[in-house]
Design a protein around this motif. Sequence first.
Motif, PDB file in Angstrom:
ATOM      1  N   GLY A 159      69.936   0.660  21.517  1.00 59.37           N
ATOM      2  CA  GLY A 159      70.337  -0.001  20.532  1.00 59.37           C
ATOM      3  C   GLY A 159      68.741  -0.567  20.098  1.00 59.37           C
ATOM      4  N   GLU A 160      68.620  -1.958  19.906  1.00 59.37           N
ATOM      5  CA  GLU A 160      67.370  -2.527  19.582  1.00 59.37           C
ATOM      6  C   GLU A 160      66.500  -2.663  20.958  1.00 59.37           C
ATOM      7  OE1 GLU A 160      66.418  -3.117  16.452  1.00 59.37           O
ATOM      8  OE2 GLU A 160      68.365  -2.504  15.672  1.00 59.37           O
ATOM      9  N   GLN A 161      67.101  -2.413  22.020  1.00 58.14           N
ATOM     10  CA  GLN A 161      65.899  -2.748  23.245  1.00 58.14           C
ATOM     11  C   GLN A 161      65.056  -1.591  23.335  1.00 58.14           C
ATOM     12  OE1 GLN A 161      68.407  -3.158  26.612  1.00 58.14           O
ATOM     13  NE2 GLN A 161      66.873  -2.926  27.974  1.00 58.14           N
ATOM     14  N   ALA A 215      64.773   9.847  20.374  1.00 58.89           N
ATOM     15  CA  ALA A 215      65.120   8.632  19.615  1.00 58.89           C
ATOM     16  C   ALA A 215      66.629   8.496  19.274  1.00 58.89           C
ATOM     17  CB  ALA A 215      64.490   8.777  17.838  1.00 58.89           C
ATOM     18  N   THR A 216      67.514   9.647  19.256  1.00 68.63           N
ATOM     19  CA  THR A 216      68.736   9.462  18.946  1.00 68.63           C
ATOM     20  C   THR A 216      69.474   8.904  20.301  1.00 68.63           C
ATOM     21  OG1 THR A 216      68.985  11.434  17.513  1.00 68.63           O
ATOM     22  CG2 THR A 216      70.967  10.938  18.670  1.00 68.63           C
ATOM     23  N   VAL A 217      69.114   9.554  21.653  1.00 65.99           N
ATOM     24  CA  VAL A 217      69.709   8.591  22.663  1.00 65.99           C
ATOM     25  C   VAL A 217      69.062   7.410  22.733  1.00 65.99           C
ATOM     26  CG1 VAL A 217      69.695   9.039  25.468  1.00 65.99           C
ATOM     27  CG2 VAL A 217      69.522  11.124  23.878  1.00 65.99           C
ATOM     28  N   ALA A 218      68.006   7.096  22.682  1.00 64.42           N
ATOM     29  CA  ALA A 218      67.493   5.678  22.785  1.00 64.42           C
ATOM     30  C   ALA A 218      68.249   4.692  21.815  1.00 64.42           C
ATOM     31  CB  ALA A 218      65.974   5.721  22.525  1.00 64.42           C
ATOM     32  N   ASN A 219      68.515   5.120  20.600  1.00 63.57           N
ATOM     33  CA  ASN A 219      69.250   4.433  19.789  1.00 63.57           C
ATOM     34  C   ASN A 219      70.616   4.232  20.055  1.00 63.57           C
ATOM     35  OD1 ASN A 219      66.957   3.948  18.029  1.00 63.57           O
ATOM     36  ND2 ASN A 219      67.545   5.599  16.824  1.00 63.57           N
ATOM     37  N   ARG A 220      71.297   5.112  20.575  1.00 63.53           N
ATOM     38  CA  ARG A 220      72.750   5.076  20.999  1.00 63.53           C
ATOM     39  C   ARG A 220      72.894   4.302  22.286  1.00 63.53           C
ATOM     40  NH1 ARG A 220      77.047   4.132  22.006  1.00 63.53           N
ATOM     41  NH2 ARG A 220      78.846   5.518  21.854  1.00 63.53           N
ATOM     42  N   ILE A 221      72.002   4.234  23.214  1.00 64.43           N
ATOM     43  CA  ILE A 221      72.502   3.656  24.440  1.00 64.43           C
ATOM     44  C   ILE A 221      71.570   2.413  24.753  1.00 64.43           C
ATOM     45  CG2 ILE A 221      73.587   5.923  25.640  1.00 64.43           C
ATOM     46  CD1 ILE A 221      70.735   5.906  27.315  1.00 64.43           C
TER      47      ILE A 221
END
Length: 690
Positions: free
Chosen positions: A449-451, A441-447
């Motif tokens: 965003g909403e995508q 989740a952290t990596v997904a949100n960081r690189i």
Amino acid sequence: MPPCILKLSKLSRVYEMGGHSVRALHEVDLQINEGEFVAIVGRSGSGKSSLLNIIGFLDSPSSGRFELEGKDVSVLDAESRAIIRNQRIGFVFQSYNLLSRSNARQNVEVPLIYRGLSSGERSKSVQHALDVVGLSDRSDHSAQQLSGGEQQRVALARALVCDPSIILADEPTGALDSATAHSVMQMLKSFHAAGMTIVLVTHDPEVSANAERIVTLSDGQVIGDTADPFMPNDATTHTSPPDALAAPAHRLSALSQTDEEHTKKLPHTTGKSAISRSRPLEPVGLSLIAGLRIALASLWTAKMRSALTALGIVIGVAAVITMVAVGRGAQVQVEQQINSLGALVLLIEAAPQEGTGSEDRIVPLTVDDAVAISEEIRGIEVAAPVVSGGMRAVNGNRNRWTTVVGITLDYLLVREWDIISGRNFSTDEFRSHAKVGLIGATVANRIFGEQDPVGAVIRLDHMPIQIVGRLAEKGQSPNGYDQDNVLLVPMPTAKLRLLGTQYRANRHAVRYILAKVTSDAEMVTAQEEIKKLIIERKQRRSANVVIQSLGAIFAAKTEASRSIAILLAAVASVSLVVGGISIMNIMLVSVTERTREIGLRLALGARPRDIRAQFLTEALVLALIGGAIGISIGIGLATAIGTIADWPIIIEPFAVILAASFSGLVGIVFGYFPARRAAQLDPIEALRSE
């Protein structure tokens, strides 16, 4: 012949002062009949005040007999005397003795409060008494806003309001100018004309001339009495019914007479209107609501002192609420971390031979070791080997340093980790060393965003990796490690395409193995058997492993956090004790400052238990108000800490109730001693204090 209302026979009063006995009254014989206006005169030290105090039930005789309405009242206790003062005696003092912070209506109301009447009944009686003395239009003025004459008229109304059998006036004109004194005496004469018994103490001949009978005292003895010399000394008295002075253990609930009947007894007409002597004493008592109002009024009068006194309770309760909320939040967070990592998970790592401390002698674990543990150790449900290393994940102009974890298909089972979108790896992707990954989740949100990251391609050090699934959020581990800052890839991909340099010496080596145990009962046995198995498989004496139970580690952390929370709450509770001591000190000061007020309340019919209840109520109200404010501040502070520190905060109702109860207990415990001290004050000495 009017019936006798007061009769003193051989009455003496001796005071013990500094080891010496001082005789104030010596074998006084005196009879006062109903409806008489008697003036007691004499020089200073003649015993006038002592006699008046005994007649007014503020004091008890040392010897002799004292009868009221035919009943011996010589040896009554303090509570019984208070009831008689409330229902039979009306006091008019030389210095008025009004409550300075209360208005005229509230001053007149005081005796009725200790009679236990409702506010409606009190209001009617007070209004009528003020009408009688001509002060109905000044009822809302404080004592400080009234002239001396008006204050004395308020005192007269207060003396009348309980429909007493006798009005005792102690130098009622001593502090007044001649015109006002004349007005007050005319009012007393009108009361007498209406049928009331008046006993007046004075040293002024002009004042005593208004009485129909003058009793002269000297050195504690009656030396003159202008009563009819032909009146027999043993005149037959009218004895009250057996219950005329009923036991005082009961409480008065309401006036028995109607407003009209009460009005007739107040002196607004001329002519003799005999006072009923058959009216029994009624139970009295300070009601809870009246006591609460008195306490609130007293605290409001000294707002700053009350606020500073309650500050200790506020700080203590706020600290307890905050510490308990933060501590409970920490426990919940640890529990969540245990659940996220798996309470029944063993972490198996290769370690140096015991006693050597040399990393060169470490025998690494392999994938085959994980398979053997899973197949050969009883109580192991599944075992998953793991390799890992740090790499930078890049998507366009966004990047994040993350942990790349090479896993087998069993890893997600051991970790109980769900995929919330996309899919897991396939067997073919493991075999083909496919460049695919599961993103945290952290990596997904960081690189991203909403995508939605599923299907997208990122780069790990120039190696393209396609995201096939997104992992559920796990949160932080107990050591502060972000479990969601990961990218999971098939183990062959990690070793051969991404982390190969780390495993070049032994391509079969893994960093650690996670093994899931079937139950707590198998935990210890499984650890021992795993260690034996690894040594046997390596066939090397230098082989050694360290096996840790994540559940045990975090359980110890939970216990530690609980102990810290309890310690912090205990430290915070010290503030409550300090606050309680502050309440006790301030209440003791309050008793000293309000000694005259306490004496006045006792003189007007308050029982010792009423005074004790009043001061206990003040302490309790102060503590509860401080507790309520402290709870609000504590909840707000805990919420702020949770928001700023991103820390879970758990505010449990039990903690709030406990804090409120403890603050109330503090008020009762530390308020009792000052309340007891106030209740034990002697009304005579208290009235004389300045």
